[in-house]
Design a protein around this motif. Structure first.
Motif, PDB file in Angstrom:
ATOM      1  N   ALA A 116       0.822  -1.207   0.000  1.00 19.26           N
ATOM      2  CA  ALA A 116       0.000   0.000   0.000  1.00 19.26           C
ATOM      3  C   ALA A 116       0.854   1.254   0.000  1.00 19.26           C
ATOM      4  O   ALA A 116       1.941   1.289   0.571  1.00 19.26           O
ATOM      5  CB  ALA A 116      -0.920   0.008   1.215  1.00 19.26           C
ATOM      6  N   ASP A 117       0.322   2.306  -0.637  1.00 18.39           N
ATOM      7  CA  ASP A 117       0.871   3.649  -0.545  1.00 18.39           C
ATOM      8  C   ASP A 117       0.167   4.284   0.647  1.00 18.39           C
ATOM      9  O   ASP A 117      -1.059   4.355   0.678  1.00 18.39           O
ATOM     10  CB  ASP A 117       0.589   4.425  -1.832  1.00 18.39           C
ATOM     11  CG  ASP A 117       1.110   5.848  -1.780  1.00 18.39           C
ATOM     12  OD1 ASP A 117       2.146   6.089  -1.137  1.00 18.39           O
ATOM     13  OD2 ASP A 117       0.463   6.728  -2.372  1.00 18.39           O
ATOM     14  N   LYS A 148      -4.515   7.386   5.270  1.00 14.77           N
ATOM     15  CA  LYS A 148      -5.128   7.143   3.963  1.00 14.77           C
ATOM     16  C   LYS A 148      -4.239   6.193   3.178  1.00 14.77           C
ATOM     17  O   LYS A 148      -3.022   6.343   3.155  1.00 14.77           O
ATOM     18  CB  LYS A 148      -5.336   8.454   3.223  1.00 14.77           C
ATOM     19  CG  LYS A 148      -6.323   9.344   3.954  1.00 14.77           C
ATOM     20  CD  LYS A 148      -6.745  10.506   3.145  1.00 14.77           C
ATOM     21  CE  LYS A 148      -7.763  11.282   3.977  1.00 14.77           C
ATOM     22  NZ  LYS A 148      -8.532  12.183   3.205  1.00 14.77           N
ATOM     23  N   ARG A 185      -3.788   3.564  -0.433  1.00 19.45           N
ATOM     24  CA  ARG A 185      -4.189   3.175  -1.790  1.00 19.45           C
ATOM     25  C   ARG A 185      -3.310   2.012  -2.216  1.00 19.45           C
ATOM     26  O   ARG A 185      -2.098   2.051  -2.078  1.00 19.45           O
ATOM     27  CB  ARG A 185      -4.025   4.324  -2.767  1.00 19.45           C
ATOM     28  CG  ARG A 185      -4.298   3.912  -4.225  1.00 19.45           C
ATOM     29  CD  ARG A 185      -4.177   5.068  -5.198  1.00 19.45           C
ATOM     30  NE  ARG A 185      -5.264   6.006  -5.070  1.00 19.45           N
ATOM     31  CZ  ARG A 185      -6.492   5.829  -5.567  1.00 19.45           C
ATOM     32  NH1 ARG A 185      -6.775   4.728  -6.214  1.00 19.45           N
ATOM     33  NH2 ARG A 185      -7.418   6.745  -5.418  1.00 19.45           N
ATOM     34  N   TRP A 186      -3.975   0.969  -2.708  1.00 18.77           N
ATOM     35  CA  TRP A 186      -3.262  -0.177  -3.256  1.00 18.77           C
ATOM     36  C   TRP A 186      -3.252  -0.078  -4.774  1.00 18.77           C
ATOM     37  O   TRP A 186      -4.084   0.624  -5.368  1.00 18.77           O
ATOM     38  CB  TRP A 186      -3.946  -1.481  -2.829  1.00 18.77           C
ATOM     39  CG  TRP A 186      -3.677  -1.874  -1.418  1.00 18.77           C
ATOM     40  CD1 TRP A 186      -2.623  -2.602  -0.950  1.00 18.77           C
ATOM     41  CD2 TRP A 186      -4.480  -1.575  -0.267  1.00 18.77           C
ATOM     42  NE1 TRP A 186      -2.723  -2.769   0.413  1.00 18.77           N
ATOM     43  CE2 TRP A 186      -3.851  -2.158   0.855  1.00 18.77           C
ATOM     44  CE3 TRP A 186      -5.679  -0.865  -0.079  1.00 18.77           C
ATOM     45  CZ2 TRP A 186      -4.365  -2.042   2.131  1.00 18.77           C
ATOM     46  CZ3 TRP A 186      -6.192  -0.756   1.200  1.00 18.77           C
ATOM     47  CH2 TRP A 186      -5.542  -1.344   2.291  1.00 18.77           C
ATOM     48  N   GLY A 199      -6.387  -0.317  -7.064  1.00 14.14           N
ATOM     49  CA  GLY A 199      -7.398   0.729  -7.045  1.00 14.14           C
ATOM     50  C   GLY A 199      -8.216   0.807  -5.769  1.00 14.14           C
ATOM     51  O   GLY A 199      -9.018   1.729  -5.603  1.00 14.14           O
ATOM     52  N   THR A 249      -9.004   1.781  -2.086  1.00 13.32           N
ATOM     53  CA  THR A 249      -8.542   2.800  -1.158  1.00 13.32           C
ATOM     54  C   THR A 249      -9.191   2.575   0.202  1.00 13.32           C
ATOM     55  O   THR A 249     -10.250   1.951   0.294  1.00 13.32           O
ATOM     56  CB  THR A 249      -8.878   4.220  -1.642  1.00 13.32           C
ATOM     57  OG1 THR A 249     -10.296   4.358  -1.731  1.00 13.32           O
ATOM     58  CG2 THR A 249      -8.225   4.527  -2.974  1.00 13.32           C
ATOM     59  N   SER A 277     -13.145   1.945  -0.100  1.00 14.67           N
ATOM     60  CA  SER A 277     -13.833   2.274  -1.347  1.00 14.67           C
ATOM     61  C   SER A 277     -13.157   1.474  -2.457  1.00 14.67           C
ATOM     62  O   SER A 277     -11.980   1.148  -2.363  1.00 14.67           O
ATOM     63  CB  SER A 277     -13.723   3.766  -1.668  1.00 14.67           C
ATOM     64  OG  SER A 277     -14.387   4.527  -0.701  1.00 14.67           O
ATOM     65  N   GLY A 278     -13.909   1.149  -3.474  1.00 13.26           N
ATOM     66  CA  GLY A 278     -13.338   0.436  -4.609  1.00 13.26           C
ATOM     67  C   GLY A 278     -13.337  -1.065  -4.446  1.00 13.26           C
ATOM     68  O   GLY A 278     -12.656  -1.762  -5.199  1.00 13.26           O
ATOM     69  N   LYS A 311      -8.660  -7.543   2.497  1.00 20.50           N
ATOM     70  CA  LYS A 311      -7.566  -6.582   2.663  1.00 20.50           C
ATOM     71  C   LYS A 311      -7.186  -6.448   4.136  1.00 20.50           C
ATOM     72  O   LYS A 311      -6.007  -6.436   4.484  1.00 20.50           O
ATOM     73  CB  LYS A 311      -7.949  -5.201   2.118  1.00 20.50           C
ATOM     74  CG  LYS A 311      -7.939  -5.092   0.628  1.00 20.50           C
ATOM     75  CD  LYS A 311      -6.539  -5.027   0.076  1.00 20.50           C
ATOM     76  CE  LYS A 311      -6.597  -4.696  -1.406  1.00 20.50           C
ATOM     77  NZ  LYS A 311      -5.343  -4.996  -2.080  1.00 20.50           N
TER      78      LYS A 311
END
Length: 148
Positions: free
Chosen positions: A51-52, A61, A63-64, A67, A69, A85-86, A95
């Motif tokens: 993840a970022d 926060k 994001r992988w 996509g 989040t 989300s996503g 996750k």
């Protein structure tokens, strides 16, 4: 005389411990509770899953690459919950399980380091250490005998 300790990664000890009370709100965000408390270990565990990670105050926060989040926030009980989300509920729970496993490995490393550091003061000498295929760690300590 010796003492053997077997440390099993938290993920192996019970992925069911994740409070996977996933629920989808009307805005399409899925919330999943966790059993994680330490913010630094959470950030490291998230990075371990690819993840970022962006820390913004009391929220993290994420994001992988696929996509998905998430926003992790600390609840009143000190545990982190994730708002995804996503992805759907199953994907969000998956996750969190991945992050939980990475978090468990981080906790295991901290415990191992403490055992290695504190053993001599407790009269123990590390004789051997082996890592199993399931990432469990077996440590055998020799108990130092006091001389009369």
């Amino acid at each position: 005389m010796s003492v053997t300790m077997l440390l099993v990664p938290l993920a192996m000890a019970g992925a069911a411990a994740i409070k996977a009370a996933a629920d989808r709100r009307a805005d399409g965000v899925c919330r999943v509770g966790t059993r994680m408390r330490d913010a630094d270990m959470l950030g490291d565990a998230l990075r371990d899953t690819g993840a970022d990670v962006r820390l913004t105050g009391e929220k993290t926060k994420v994001r992988w690459a696929d996509g998905v989040t998430a926003a992790f926030s600390r609840e009143a009980d000190g545990l982190w919950s994730a708002h995804f989300s996503g992805t759907d509920e199953a994907g969000a729970t998956r996750k969190v399980s991945e992050v939980d496993a990475a978090y468990g490995r981080r906790v295991q490393q901290v415990v191992l380091e403490r055992l290695r550091e504190q053993a001599p003061a407790a009269g123990l000498r590390l004789e051997s250490e082996t890592v199993g295929e399931d990432a469990s760690v077996r440590m055998v300590f020799e108990i130092a005998r006091e001389r009369a």
